[in-house]
Scaffold this motif. Structure first.
Motif, PDB file in Angstrom:
ATOM      1  N   THR A  82      22.864 -10.601  10.858  1.00  0.00           N
ATOM      2  CA  THR A  82      24.080 -10.927  10.081  1.00  0.00           C
ATOM      3  C   THR A  82      25.268 -10.136  10.643  1.00  0.00           C
ATOM      4  O   THR A  82      25.082  -9.178  11.416  1.00  0.00           O
ATOM      5  N   PRO A 134      39.259  -5.573  10.755  1.00  0.00           N
ATOM      6  CA  PRO A 134      39.053  -7.015  10.760  1.00  0.00           C
ATOM      7  C   PRO A 134      40.342  -7.738  11.166  1.00  0.00           C
ATOM      8  O   PRO A 134      41.433  -7.324  10.774  1.00  0.00           O
ATOM      9  N   GLN A 163      36.136 -13.387  11.822  1.00  0.00           N
ATOM     10  CA  GLN A 163      37.002 -14.530  11.517  1.00  0.00           C
ATOM     11  C   GLN A 163      37.851 -14.925  12.725  1.00  0.00           C
ATOM     12  O   GLN A 163      38.742 -15.756  12.603  1.00  0.00           O
ATOM     13  N   TYR A 192      27.745 -16.578   9.951  1.00  0.00           N
ATOM     14  CA  TYR A 192      27.431 -17.156   8.640  1.00  0.00           C
ATOM     15  C   TYR A 192      27.958 -18.601   8.597  1.00  0.00           C
ATOM     16  O   TYR A 192      28.819 -18.990   9.388  1.00  0.00           O
ATOM     17  N   LYS A 237      31.753 -19.537   8.958  1.00  0.00           N
ATOM     18  CA  LYS A 237      32.578 -18.886   9.984  1.00  0.00           C
ATOM     19  C   LYS A 237      32.976 -19.854  11.105  1.00  0.00           C
ATOM     20  O   LYS A 237      32.633 -21.021  11.066  1.00  0.00           O
TER      21      LYS A 237
HETATM   22  C1  LIG Z   1      31.851 -12.710   6.911  1.00  0.00           C
HETATM   23  C2  LIG Z   1      32.395 -11.409   7.288  1.00  0.00           C
HETATM   24  C3  LIG Z   1      31.577 -10.277   7.412  1.00  0.00           C
HETATM   25  C4  LIG Z   1      30.123 -10.271   7.038  1.00  0.00           C
HETATM   26  O1  LIG Z   1      29.323 -11.104   7.799  1.00  0.00           O
HETATM   27  P1  LIG Z   1      27.901 -11.614   7.231  1.00  0.00           P
HETATM   28  O2  LIG Z   1      27.335 -12.365   8.378  1.00  0.00           O
HETATM   29  O3  LIG Z   1      28.175 -12.481   6.048  1.00  0.00           O
HETATM   30  O4  LIG Z   1      27.100 -10.416   6.885  1.00  0.00           O
HETATM   31  C5  LIG Z   1      32.163  -9.096   7.832  1.00  0.00           C
HETATM   32  N1  LIG Z   1      33.479  -9.016   8.100  1.00  0.00           N
HETATM   33  C6  LIG Z   1      34.300 -10.067   7.969  1.00  0.00           C
HETATM   34  C7  LIG Z   1      35.746  -9.915   8.291  1.00  0.00           C
HETATM   35  C8  LIG Z   1      33.797 -11.300   7.554  1.00  0.00           C
HETATM   36  O5  LIG Z   1      34.619 -12.345   7.425  1.00  0.00           O
END
Ligand SMILES: *Cc1c(COP(=O)(O)O)cnc(C)c1O
Length: 349
Positions: free
Chosen positions: A58, A130, A155, A178, A181
């Protein structure tokens, strides 16, 4: 196109290519982490401009292992922005380090280098950055703070910062695959870095049965079935990005003339989310949903509110004002037009 069908906020773009590759892997009998995962890692690292990559289960696991590979441990502090999902908070807490919550820049919705600077202490050992909604953060200013940067590209797969892949900036970059995404393997993640030793450390930690001396390790492996789907999605990444660009153009053209505050256009960004800035998002989301449009808050709840301290005013403001409307390659032009035609009652204010 049925006029009354609900248009979901997110939907993956999966088809024959992904089904075919997954079926081949199943029929081969080699379904755990193996050669297909290695191929996916190599192809992904190449697409990110060259470097090393370790596939994991993940995005959260990718964050956890990237922090461990940087040596983060109890007693350290790790900074994260407030305006993001709680995956970041969890990953920091897994390591025993103390999360430090920073506010965002209201223009970009990314972590504010100035606000972060004020919250740094002698114990701050890393910052997770992020690239929110596909728009790269200010990596120049953030790199100048003198602490290791983990770029969270969950993202922003394929986004450019300057003329380079944004994944090339910082000590490491993490990804999530996920279902909602930019590209998906159902669940899945990746740690990317220019440093081979950092990625080797992640590979060592993601499996518990390594033959050298005992230390706590994890079972965060990706399966070859997921990797096969990932390879098919990677082949389509450029097409996905172009389709997202085209939808954003269509939204801009339809919604700007209505006086709506449409999202910031920055060269190289990925249109992971298309976020409108309104007076009060709550009622707006409700009326869009009543009209069959899967609008949503792009972040459910800011992290600083989970700690009950109201110390991130720009995050509070963004949370109140942000409405995310559907944008993904599986969205048809008819869907996009239907969303735009909601204009008279829903978008005008
Ligand atoms: C979705 C997401 C995560 C977590 O990823 P998972 O695969 O759902 O564990 C972490 N950081 C950001 C910015 C995300 O959008």
């Amino acid at each position: 196109m049925c006029d009354t069908g609900f248009i979901p906020h997110s939907r993956p773009a999966l088809g024959e290519a992904e089904a075919g590759r997954a079926a081949e892997t199943v029929m081969s009998g080699l379904v755990a982490q193996g050669k297909t995962t290695e191929r996916f890692e190599r192809a992904f690292a190449e697409r990110m401009g060259g470097g090393h990559a370790a596939a994991v289960s993940t995005g959260t696991a990718a964050l956890h292992l990237a922090l461990l590979a940087l040596g983060i441990t109890k007693g350290d502090e790790v900074a994260i922005p407030s305006y993001v999902c709680t995956a970041l908070l969890n990953a920091v807490n897994y390591t025993g380090a103390t999360p430090v919550i920073a506010d965002i820049d209201p223009e970009t919705l990314n972590i504010s280098p100035n606000d972060l600077k004020k919250r740094l202490t002698g114990k701050t050992r890393a910052v997770i950055v992020p690239h929110m909604f596909g728009l790269p953060a200010d990596m120049d200013a953030l790199s100048n703070l003198g602490i290791p940067v983990i770029g969270d590209c969950a993202q922003a797969v394929g986004a450019l910062y300057g003329n380079k892949q944004v994944a090339q900036f910082g000590e490491a970059a993490v990804f999530s695959f996920y279902a909602t995404k930019v590209m998906t393997t159902g669940e899945g993640g990746m740690v990317f870095s220019k440093s081979k030793s950092l990625v080797d450390r992640v590979k060592n930690l993601r499996a518990y049965d390594n033959p050298d001396t005992y230390e706590i390790r994890y079972n965060y492996k990706m399966t070859d079935i997921q990797a096969a789907i990932g390879l098919a999605q990677l082949d389509r990444l450029d097409e996905f990005i172009r389709r997202r660009d085209a939808i954003a153009d269509r939204y801009d053209n339809a919604l700007k003339p209505l006086g709506l505050k449409t999202p910031k256009r920055v060269p190289g960004r990925i249109w992971f989310r298309y976020i409108l800035n309104v007076d009060d998002a709550g009622p707006r989301i409700e009326s869009l949903r009543k009209a069959g449009i899967g609008a949503a808050r792009p972040v459910d709840i800011p992290i600083h509110r989970l700690f009950g301290n109201a110390d991130c005013p720009m995050t509070d403001r963004a949370w109140r004002a942000s409405v995310s409307i559907p944008i993904y390659p599986a969205l048809s032009d008819a869907d996009v037009d239907r969303i735009c035609l909601g204009k008279s009652s829903i978008y005008r204010y």
